[in-house]
Design a protein around this motif. Structure first.
Motif: not given
Length: 184
Positions: A64-72
């Motif tokens: 189980d993963i979470i995307i912690t960041d994408g576009f900045r």
């Protein structure tokens, strides 16, 4: 005959010079257009698709993963860069605004989730108990999807980081090039 060759050579150089002038002028106009391009404001559509696929494939592997960041945005990047330097917190990035693939919508960061929905940054964790680090399994899935992984970098290991550059350097992105330019 010698005068004819000389005249032909001069004519050839004039024509070649004219074409060179036109080419240089068009190249300068193109570069100026590139500079005027707005910065992206979100993840590139291919990155969005691959992000979702990464989450799905990791889940299928029992992770189980979470995307912690994408576009900045540039401002967000500058704030993160200030951490551990001129602002409180740990250093989390090596580059200022405009210097990260996140700023062009071409990178994501991930972390593992624990059973309670919390975030886990343990790169040795093996929840699916297959003898492999879940973190490294997710990185391998990302690489199969076409991402480059920050854990493979030589100088600064960035284990949460996955990026897809489409063959573009940061300098080219700063100049206004975008993946669509190299995909057409």
């Amino acid at each position: 005959m010698k005068q004819l060759k000389t005249a032909f050579s001069v004519l050839f150089l004039l024509v070649l010079g004219g074409f060179s002038f036109i080419w240089i002028q068009r190249e300068m106009e193109f570069r100026e257009e590139l500079k005027q391009r707005p910065m992206p404001s979100g993840l590139h559509p291919i990155i969005e698709e691959k992000r979702d696929e990464l989450v799905r494939l990791a889940s299928a592997a029992g992770i189980d993963i979470i995307i912690t960041d994408g576009f900045r945005s540039r401002d967000e990047q500058d704030r993160l860069h200030a951490q551990g330097r001129s602002a409180p917190g740990n250093v989390v990035t090596q580059v200022q605004g405009g210097g990260s693939y996140h700023n062009y919508g071409l990178a994501i960061d991930f972390a593992l989730r624990d059973g309670n929905g919390g975030v886990v940054w343990d790169i040795e964790r093996d929840v699916n108990r297959n003898g492999e680090s879940d973190w490294f399994e997710v990185a391998a899935i990302g690489k199969e999807l076409g991402f480059s992984w920050g854990g493979d970098w030589r100088r600064f290991k960035d284990y949460p980081h996955l990026e897809m550059t489409f063959g573009l350097s940061i300098k080219e992105l700063q100049e206004g090039y975008r993946p669509e330019d190299v995909m057409d």
